[in-house]
Write a protein that holds these residues in place. Structure first.
Motif, PDB file in Angstrom:
ATOM      1  N   THR A  90      10.046 -11.349   2.543  1.00 21.02           N
ATOM      2  CA  THR A  90      10.027 -10.940   3.815  1.00 21.02           C
ATOM      3  C   THR A  90       8.916  -9.898   3.891  1.00 21.02           C
ATOM      4  O   THR A  90       8.148  -9.759   2.988  1.00 21.02           O
ATOM      5  CB  THR A  90      11.247  -9.963   3.716  1.00 21.02           C
ATOM      6  OG1 THR A  90      11.186  -9.122   2.865  1.00 21.02           O
ATOM      7  CG2 THR A  90      12.417 -11.011   3.696  1.00 21.02           C
ATOM      8  N   LYS A  92       9.276  -6.925   4.305  1.00 20.68           N
ATOM      9  CA  LYS A  92       9.477  -5.641   3.359  1.00 20.68           C
ATOM     10  C   LYS A  92       8.745  -5.682   2.119  1.00 20.68           C
ATOM     11  O   LYS A  92       8.323  -4.922   1.617  1.00 20.68           O
ATOM     12  CB  LYS A  92      11.140  -5.612   3.111  1.00 20.68           C
ATOM     13  CG  LYS A  92      11.719  -4.769   4.101  1.00 20.68           C
ATOM     14  CD  LYS A  92      13.176  -4.482   3.455  1.00 20.68           C
ATOM     15  CE  LYS A  92      14.158  -4.745   4.549  1.00 20.68           C
ATOM     16  NZ  LYS A  92      15.634  -4.725   4.161  1.00 20.68           N
ATOM     17  N   ARG A  96       6.013  -3.556   0.351  1.00 20.96           N
ATOM     18  CA  ARG A  96       6.366  -2.524  -0.824  1.00 20.96           C
ATOM     19  C   ARG A  96       4.962  -2.933  -1.675  1.00 20.96           C
ATOM     20  O   ARG A  96       4.623  -2.236  -2.324  1.00 20.96           O
ATOM     21  CB  ARG A  96       7.630  -3.285  -1.581  1.00 20.96           C
ATOM     22  CG  ARG A  96       8.606  -2.481  -1.219  1.00 20.96           C
ATOM     23  CD  ARG A  96       9.667  -2.581  -2.349  1.00 20.96           C
ATOM     24  NE  ARG A  96      10.184  -3.641  -2.555  1.00 20.96           N
ATOM     25  CZ  ARG A  96      11.032  -4.531  -1.862  1.00 20.96           C
ATOM     26  NH1 ARG A  96      11.604  -3.951  -1.065  1.00 20.96           N
ATOM     27  NH2 ARG A  96      11.663  -5.820  -2.219  1.00 20.96           N
ATOM     28  N   GLN A 123       8.100   0.973   9.120  1.00 25.85           N
ATOM     29  CA  GLN A 123       7.954   0.980   7.677  1.00 25.85           C
ATOM     30  C   GLN A 123       8.332  -0.467   6.988  1.00 25.85           C
ATOM     31  O   GLN A 123       8.062  -0.741   5.867  1.00 25.85           O
ATOM     32  CB  GLN A 123       8.756   2.119   6.702  1.00 25.85           C
ATOM     33  CG  GLN A 123       8.328   3.351   6.897  1.00 25.85           C
ATOM     34  CD  GLN A 123       8.859   4.222   5.977  1.00 25.85           C
ATOM     35  OE1 GLN A 123       9.004   3.910   4.856  1.00 25.85           O
ATOM     36  NE2 GLN A 123       9.064   5.335   6.391  1.00 25.85           N
ATOM     37  N   GLU A 124       9.054  -1.140   7.910  1.00 22.84           N
ATOM     38  CA  GLU A 124       9.459  -2.646   7.435  1.00 22.84           C
ATOM     39  C   GLU A 124       8.319  -3.755   8.001  1.00 22.84           C
ATOM     40  O   GLU A 124       8.451  -4.677   7.716  1.00 22.84           O
ATOM     41  CB  GLU A 124      10.780  -2.972   7.800  1.00 22.84           C
ATOM     42  CG  GLU A 124      11.913  -2.301   6.565  1.00 22.84           C
ATOM     43  CD  GLU A 124      13.181  -2.601   7.026  1.00 22.84           C
ATOM     44  OE1 GLU A 124      13.339  -3.245   8.091  1.00 22.84           O
ATOM     45  OE2 GLU A 124      14.069  -2.012   6.448  1.00 22.84           O
ATOM     46  N   SER A 125       7.285  -3.198   8.675  1.00 23.31           N
ATOM     47  CA  SER A 125       6.279  -4.084   9.564  1.00 23.31           C
ATOM     48  C   SER A 125       5.207  -4.199   8.890  1.00 23.31           C
ATOM     49  O   SER A 125       4.611  -3.253   8.847  1.00 23.31           O
ATOM     50  CB  SER A 125       6.316  -3.818  10.726  1.00 23.31           C
ATOM     51  OG  SER A 125       5.013  -4.193  11.478  1.00 23.31           O
TER      52      SER A 125
END
Ligand SMILES: [Zn+2]
Length: 247
Positions: A90, A92, A96, A123-125
């Motif tokens: 993903t 995410k 990371r 923050q997840e893009s």
């Protein structure tokens, strides 16, 4: 034709992989090419764990501050695409991986702090991440270039003073290394920031990697030297005592 294709396919693939579809009497006569392909894909089409691991390694390969930041994005995107094709990744995960790598590089501490202040959705893009760190990287490079102008020697991109820092004493007082002047307590005096570089100076020298640099430990400003180097008497005596020694 279907049959020719099927024949070729069955010849290409070892029987063990397809025999579950084989009828006792009719063999593959009633099995379509599509059925064989579907079977192969669902049963054996999955990526080997090693491939995923290699892919993971590629995604996490250390990015160096001397590389264009696009290299980092691309290595992550490629790995992400690979993983996505096999349904394991993903955005995410990509974020990371990037944050982990950028943290290790040591040159984006402030930008990472700012990143953490963003909303969870942001923050997840991975796209938002790229925008954020591309501008942080531009600023970083601008500062580096400005600094370099003042250097007599060709400046080496050495991003953090930390790498010049060494725990110099048992109390863990930080010490800083300069190729021309040795180890000292002044954090503003490192190989990279030295203002009086001697010939042969190496900007990248640290106490760990001295590149043959100065091996003196400097005193704090104002400290009076008491120590005197002992004379090398004993060694001279030894030499004199040698039976066939020449004097
Ligand atoms: Zn110096």
């Amino acid at each position: 034709t279907q049959n020719a294709l099927k024949k070729q396919l069955l010849e290409a693939v070892p029987d063990t992989f397809t025999k579950i579809l084989k009828h006792e009497m009719y063999g593959y006569a009633q099995v379509t090419v599509l059925a064989i392909l579907t079977h192969l894909d669902t049963t054996y089409g999955t990526v080997h764990a090693d491939d995923l691991e290699d892919n993971w390694d590629r995604m996490h390969a250390a990015w160096s501050p001397t590389q264009p930041i696009e290299d980092l994005y691309n290595q992550i995107k490629d790995a992400q695409k690979f993983a996505r094709d096999h349904d394991a990744s993903t955005d995410k995960m990509a974020v990371r991986a990037a944050i982990k790598n950028l943290t290790k590089s040591g040159v984006f501490m402030d930008a990472i702090k700012d990143w953490r202040k963003k909303t969870i959705v942001e923050q997840e893009s991975f796209e938002t991440l790229q925008t954020h760190f591309t501008s942080a990287d531009k600023e970083r490079r601008r500062i580096l270039t400005t600094k370099e102008v003042g250097y007599a020697n060709k400046a080496v991109e050495t991003p953090i003073t930390k790498s010049y820092m060494t725990k110099g004493s048992p109390d863990g007082v930080p010490m800083y290394y300069c190729w021309s002047h040795g180890l000292g307590p002044n954090s503003k005096h490192t190989s990279n920031t030295c203002t009086k570089k001697l010939p042969g100076h190496k900007n990248e020298a640290t106490s760990d990697q001295m590149f043959g640099g100065c091996c003196v430990i400097r005193r704090r400003a104002g400290e009076k030297p008491v120590y005197r180097k002992p004379q090398r008497q004993s060694r001279e005596n030894e030499e004199n005592q040698q039976p066939n020694g020449q004097t």
